[in-house]
Design a protein around this motif. Structure first.
Motif, PDB file in Angstrom:
ATOM      1  N   THR A  35      24.024  77.652  32.679  1.00 43.72           N
ATOM      2  CA  THR A  35      24.031  78.836  33.773  1.00 43.72           C
ATOM      3  C   THR A  35      25.525  79.177  34.190  1.00 43.72           C
ATOM      4  O   THR A  35      26.580  78.421  33.858  1.00 43.72           O
ATOM      5  CB  THR A  35      23.564  78.174  35.269  1.00 43.72           C
ATOM      6  OG1 THR A  35      24.178  77.047  35.501  1.00 43.72           O
ATOM      7  CG2 THR A  35      21.962  77.851  34.990  1.00 43.72           C
ATOM      8  N   LEU A  36      25.605  80.394  34.615  1.00 48.79           N
ATOM      9  CA  LEU A  36      26.850  80.961  35.038  1.00 48.79           C
ATOM     10  C   LEU A  36      26.460  81.291  36.444  1.00 48.79           C
ATOM     11  O   LEU A  36      25.207  81.922  36.758  1.00 48.79           O
ATOM     12  CB  LEU A  36      27.454  82.216  34.228  1.00 48.79           C
ATOM     13  CG  LEU A  36      27.861  81.837  32.992  1.00 48.79           C
ATOM     14  CD1 LEU A  36      28.196  82.982  32.454  1.00 48.79           C
ATOM     15  CD2 LEU A  36      29.183  80.721  32.805  1.00 48.79           C
ATOM     16  N   PHE A  37      27.325  81.460  37.394  1.00 50.49           N
ATOM     17  CA  PHE A  37      27.037  82.056  38.893  1.00 50.49           C
ATOM     18  C   PHE A  37      28.298  82.917  39.267  1.00 50.49           C
ATOM     19  O   PHE A  37      29.449  82.579  39.296  1.00 50.49           O
ATOM     20  CB  PHE A  37      26.789  80.963  39.850  1.00 50.49           C
ATOM     21  CG  PHE A  37      26.692  81.337  41.282  1.00 50.49           C
ATOM     22  CD1 PHE A  37      25.338  81.909  41.606  1.00 50.49           C
ATOM     23  CD2 PHE A  37      27.749  81.535  42.129  1.00 50.49           C
ATOM     24  CE1 PHE A  37      25.192  82.493  42.992  1.00 50.49           C
ATOM     25  CE2 PHE A  37      27.532  82.251  43.465  1.00 50.49           C
ATOM     26  CZ  PHE A  37      26.257  82.439  43.846  1.00 50.49           C
ATOM     27  N   VAL A  38      28.017  84.067  39.398  1.00 50.94           N
ATOM     28  CA  VAL A  38      29.094  84.964  39.975  1.00 50.94           C
ATOM     29  C   VAL A  38      28.116  86.123  41.182  1.00 50.94           C
ATOM     30  O   VAL A  38      26.873  86.701  40.560  1.00 50.94           O
ATOM     31  CB  VAL A  38      29.524  85.939  38.823  1.00 50.94           C
ATOM     32  CG1 VAL A  38      30.335  87.184  39.687  1.00 50.94           C
ATOM     33  CG2 VAL A  38      30.267  85.407  38.245  1.00 50.94           C
ATOM     34  N   TYR A  39      28.199  85.727  42.203  1.00 56.87           N
ATOM     35  CA  TYR A  39      27.511  86.589  43.128  1.00 56.87           C
ATOM     36  C   TYR A  39      27.382  88.128  42.979  1.00 56.87           C
ATOM     37  O   TYR A  39      28.147  88.811  42.702  1.00 56.87           O
ATOM     38  CB  TYR A  39      28.178  86.341  44.574  1.00 56.87           C
ATOM     39  CG  TYR A  39      27.380  86.890  45.772  1.00 56.87           C
ATOM     40  CD1 TYR A  39      26.444  86.259  46.308  1.00 56.87           C
ATOM     41  CD2 TYR A  39      27.297  88.231  46.298  1.00 56.87           C
ATOM     42  CE1 TYR A  39      25.321  86.555  47.399  1.00 56.87           C
ATOM     43  CE2 TYR A  39      26.896  88.701  47.398  1.00 56.87           C
ATOM     44  CZ  TYR A  39      25.847  87.966  48.039  1.00 56.87           C
ATOM     45  OH  TYR A  39      25.019  88.522  48.856  1.00 56.87           O
ATOM     46  N   PRO A  40      26.108  88.461  42.883  1.00 58.77           N
ATOM     47  CA  PRO A  40      25.029  88.010  43.569  1.00 58.77           C
ATOM     48  C   PRO A  40      24.045  87.583  42.149  1.00 58.77           C
ATOM     49  O   PRO A  40      22.682  87.878  42.602  1.00 58.77           O
ATOM     50  CB  PRO A  40      24.570  89.334  43.961  1.00 58.77           C
ATOM     51  CG  PRO A  40      24.986  90.619  43.215  1.00 58.77           C
ATOM     52  CD  PRO A  40      26.393  90.018  42.480  1.00 58.77           C
ATOM     53  N   PHE A  41      24.582  87.183  41.121  1.00 61.56           N
ATOM     54  CA  PHE A  41      23.902  86.908  40.111  1.00 61.56           C
ATOM     55  C   PHE A  41      23.898  85.467  39.815  1.00 61.56           C
ATOM     56  O   PHE A  41      25.054  84.802  39.776  1.00 61.56           O
ATOM     57  CB  PHE A  41      23.994  87.522  38.715  1.00 61.56           C
ATOM     58  CG  PHE A  41      23.762  88.874  38.921  1.00 61.56           C
ATOM     59  CD1 PHE A  41      22.394  89.583  38.866  1.00 61.56           C
ATOM     60  CD2 PHE A  41      24.668  90.032  38.937  1.00 61.56           C
ATOM     61  CE1 PHE A  41      22.187  90.784  39.036  1.00 61.56           C
ATOM     62  CE2 PHE A  41      24.483  91.211  39.272  1.00 61.56           C
ATOM     63  CZ  PHE A  41      23.063  91.756  39.051  1.00 61.56           C
ATOM     64  N   LYS A  42      22.714  84.688  39.481  1.00 63.44           N
ATOM     65  CA  LYS A  42      22.715  83.342  38.723  1.00 63.44           C
ATOM     66  C   LYS A  42      22.163  83.848  37.347  1.00 63.44           C
ATOM     67  O   LYS A  42      21.281  84.503  37.085  1.00 63.44           O
ATOM     68  CB  LYS A  42      22.008  82.469  39.398  1.00 63.44           C
ATOM     69  CG  LYS A  42      21.815  81.089  38.730  1.00 63.44           C
ATOM     70  CD  LYS A  42      21.170  79.969  39.507  1.00 63.44           C
ATOM     71  CE  LYS A  42      21.296  78.661  38.822  1.00 63.44           C
ATOM     72  NZ  LYS A  42      20.326  77.655  39.469  1.00 63.44           N
TER      73      LYS A  42
END
Length: 140
Positions: A35-42
């Motif tokens: 996983t990667l997380f960069v707002y607004p996406f997971k």
């Protein structure tokens, strides 16, 4: 002469082959838990070596029905995300990736509670694509 130039320029389309339709593939992406997380996406992803000549990357966009009750809102966010991907997808495809036959499969899960502008979505998506391209260089 015009046809020769067209072969060299990238095609900014979003073909059916670039979409993930299989529930089995989506489930595998979630189970692998990359996983990667960069707002607004997971973002759930997999990076694979393929033997296919056509190693086009595949994506799917998921928007929660609990958060966005109206289909109009969900479709708007999906359209914005796909458009940002369509324009910036060549950011993750390097000539090295094409030579090594590397294929990305990505699930974008929109987790924000409000509808963001196209510019905000585009900025986040570009960051994710850059992070993915760095992951592929470290993996090989």
């Amino acid at each position: 002469m015009q046809q020769e130039e067209d072969n060299l320029t990238p095609k900014y389309s979003f073909a059916k082959t670039e979409r993930i339709c299989s529930k089995k593939i989506i489930k595998n992406l979630i189970v692998q838990n990359n996983t990667l997380f960069v707002y607004p996406f997971k973002c759930y992803y997999s990076i694979e070596n393929t033997d296919n000549q056509d190693n086009s990357n595949q994506i799917v966009v998921s928007i929660s029905k609990k958060i966005f009750k109206k289909a109009v809102d969900r479709n708007l966010l999906k359209r914005r995300t796909k458009e940002a991907y369509r324009i910036h997808k060549y950011g993750i495809i390097d000539s090295e990736d094409q030579i090594n036959h590397i294929q990305y499969k990505v699930l974008f899960v929109y987790i924000a509670k409000e509808i963001l502008t196209y510019q905000q979505i585009e900025k986040s998506l570009v960051q994710i694509l850059k992070m993915l391209s760095q992951k592929s260089t470290h993996k090989i």
